[in-house]
Design a protein around this motif. Structure first.
Motif, PDB file in Angstrom:
ATOM      1  N   UNK A 132      -4.115 -30.598  -5.993  1.00 11.07           N
ATOM      2  CA  UNK A 132      -3.181 -29.733  -6.708  1.00 11.07           C
ATOM      3  C   UNK A 132      -3.925 -28.952  -7.788  1.00 11.07           C
ATOM      4  N   UNK A 133      -3.588 -27.661  -7.885  1.00  9.72           N
ATOM      5  CA  UNK A 133      -4.226 -26.830  -8.890  1.00  9.72           C
ATOM      6  C   UNK A 133      -5.587 -26.300  -8.502  1.00  9.72           C
ATOM      7  N   UNK A 134      -5.990 -26.504  -7.238  1.00 11.90           N
ATOM      8  CA  UNK A 134      -7.312 -26.056  -6.806  1.00 11.90           C
ATOM      9  C   UNK A 134      -7.393 -24.551  -6.607  1.00 11.90           C
ATOM     10  N   UNK A 135      -6.237 -23.885  -6.459  1.00 14.00           N
ATOM     11  CA  UNK A 135      -6.231 -22.440  -6.246  1.00 14.00           C
ATOM     12  C   UNK A 135      -5.830 -22.021  -4.850  1.00 14.00           C
ATOM     13  N   UNK A 136      -5.386 -22.954  -4.014  1.00 16.03           N
ATOM     14  CA  UNK A 136      -5.045 -22.641  -2.628  1.00 16.03           C
ATOM     15  C   UNK A 136      -3.928 -21.609  -2.532  1.00 16.03           C
ATOM     16  N   UNK A 137      -2.804 -21.894  -3.194  1.00 13.67           N
ATOM     17  CA  UNK A 137      -1.666 -20.979  -3.103  1.00 13.67           C
ATOM     18  C   UNK A 137      -1.991 -19.620  -3.710  1.00 13.67           C
ATOM     19  N   UNK A 138      -2.735 -19.621  -4.793  1.00 10.76           N
ATOM     20  CA  UNK A 138      -3.112 -18.353  -5.420  1.00 10.76           C
ATOM     21  C   UNK A 138      -3.955 -17.512  -4.469  1.00 10.76           C
ATOM     22  N   UNK A 139      -4.909 -18.135  -3.811  1.00 11.82           N
ATOM     23  CA  UNK A 139      -5.746 -17.393  -2.865  1.00 11.82           C
ATOM     24  C   UNK A 139      -4.907 -16.879  -1.697  1.00 11.82           C
ATOM     25  N   UNK A 140      -3.992 -17.704  -1.190  1.00  8.34           N
ATOM     26  CA  UNK A 140      -3.155 -17.257  -0.081  1.00  8.34           C
ATOM     27  C   UNK A 140      -2.281 -16.068  -0.494  1.00  8.34           C
ATOM     28  N   UNK A 141      -1.816 -16.074  -1.722  1.00  9.10           N
ATOM     29  CA  UNK A 141      -0.964 -14.970  -2.173  1.00  9.10           C
ATOM     30  C   UNK A 141      -1.694 -13.632  -2.140  1.00  9.10           C
ATOM     31  N   UNK A 142      -3.009 -13.653  -2.297  1.00  5.93           N
ATOM     32  CA  UNK A 142      -3.747 -12.389  -2.214  1.00  5.93           C
ATOM     33  C   UNK A 142      -3.759 -11.862  -0.784  1.00  5.93           C
ATOM     34  N   UNK A 143      -3.588 -12.752   0.199  1.00  7.42           N
ATOM     35  CA  UNK A 143      -3.617 -12.319   1.595  1.00  7.42           C
ATOM     36  C   UNK A 143      -2.347 -11.584   1.981  1.00  7.42           C
ATOM     37  N   UNK A 144      -1.199 -12.078   1.501  1.00  5.02           N
ATOM     38  CA  UNK A 144       0.054 -11.409   1.874  1.00  5.02           C
ATOM     39  C   UNK A 144       0.611 -10.571   0.719  1.00  5.02           C
ATOM     40  N   UNK A 145      -0.271 -10.202  -0.206  1.00  4.83           N
ATOM     41  CA  UNK A 145      -0.004  -9.202  -1.250  1.00  4.83           C
ATOM     42  C   UNK A 145       1.076  -9.633  -2.240  1.00  4.83           C
ATOM     43  N   UNK A 146       1.129 -10.911  -2.533  1.00  5.01           N
ATOM     44  CA  UNK A 146       2.000 -11.369  -3.610  1.00  5.01           C
ATOM     45  C   UNK A 146       1.236 -11.469  -4.926  1.00  5.01           C
ATOM     46  N   UNK A 147      -0.088 -11.467  -4.863  1.00  5.13           N
ATOM     47  CA  UNK A 147      -0.919 -11.542  -6.068  1.00  5.13           C
ATOM     48  C   UNK A 147      -2.155 -10.673  -5.855  1.00  5.13           C
ATOM     49  N   UNK A 148      -2.302  -9.645  -6.664  1.00  4.80           N
ATOM     50  CA  UNK A 148      -3.448  -8.745  -6.507  1.00  4.80           C
ATOM     51  C   UNK A 148      -4.702  -9.409  -7.063  1.00  4.80           C
TER      52      UNK A 148
END
Length: 264
Positions: free
Chosen positions: A40-56
């Motif tokens: 938890x907190x490793x950055x997985x979801x954040x990195x995935x969000x860059x793929x589907x354009x939820x996080x630039x």
């Protein structure tokens, strides 16, 4: 569905001055299924969000077949990349059928209804996830596991060649966990799947990419990545890695600390 080539090039993400992902690089070949793992907190979801354009990304690029996803039109990207997100959607008064039908939106003009092909694709997706009987049920009244299966069905109806899934087995029982990952495996799409269960990752994914503190620290076939030393360093657990006698796949068994007796 033509599987795409996905490339993450030196992607970093910072939010409110806090670095969440550091210089991540990852290549996913067409048709390859890659697990994104880590505590938890490793950055997985954040990195995935860059793929589907939820996080630039703060820096770096995400390329789909050589094109920067952040420069592609939304409709065009949605025809090529589908996402099943971890965050539950807001409450809305739609039936299960209507939620899955949203997967056909990238192929329609505004206010255009479903044609016979659309209806067939939607019903096939409902059947594939075992939720046909729920087609007319209100989505917001479903259990967590049922909602998850419906959202996977929506992504399936999208008919994109690349799929990003953030903890798709959340809320699912054992049987439906296996069914969902087997479906992703059998589709022949390019997939990046965030998973906590490393045994499931070993069973259904070609590679496992491990993140820790926002950095990619290991990437390779399950048999190479899932080593006791890495599990101890990243997850801080004592674990044995054996080969399952029936599947030939690596299997992780965490060794629990012995219980300490407490004196009253």
């Amino acid at each position: 569905m033509t599987p795409g080539e996905l490339r993450i090039e030196n992607v970093s993400v910072a939010v409110a001055g806090r670095a969440l992902v550091h210089d991540a690089c990852l290549e996913v070949a067409p048709g390859e299924v890659v697990a994104l793992a880590g505590p938890n907190g490793a950055g997985k979801s954040t990195l995935l969000r860059t793929l589907y354009r939820a996080r630039r990304p703060t820096s770096g690029r995400v390329l789909l077949d050589g094109e920067d996803v952040w420069r592609m039109g939304g409709r065009r990207l949605a025809r090529r990349l589908a996402a099943v997100m971890q965050e539950p959607p807001g409450e809305f008064e739609l039936t299960v059928y209507e939620v899955v039908a949203m997967g056909r939106s990238p192929y329609k003009r505004a206010f255009q209804g479903d044609d016979a092909d659309d209806r067939e694709i939607i019903m096939d997706a409902l059947e594939a996830l075992g939720v046909t009987a729920l087609a007319q049920a209100p989505f917001d009244r479903l259990s967590g596991g049922e909602k998850q299966r419906v959202l996977i069905a929506r992504a399936l109806a999208q008919r994109a060649g690349t799929v990003v899934l953030d903890e798709p087995t959340n809320h699912l029982d054992l049987r439906h966990q296996l069914d969902a990952l087997r479906l992703v495996r059998d589709l022949g799409v390019t997939a990046v799947v965030a998973l906590h269960d490393l045994n499931l990752a070993a069973a259904f994914c070609d590679r496992i990419c491990v993140m820790d503190a926002g950095r990619i620290v290991a990437d390779g076939p399950p048999a190479e990545v899932l080593a006791p030393a890495l599990l101890a360093e990243v997850y801080q657990v004592d674990a044995e890695v054996t080969i399952h006698p029936r599947t030939g796949l690596p299997q992780i068994n965490v060794v629990p600390e012995p219980r300490r007796r407490t004196s009253l």
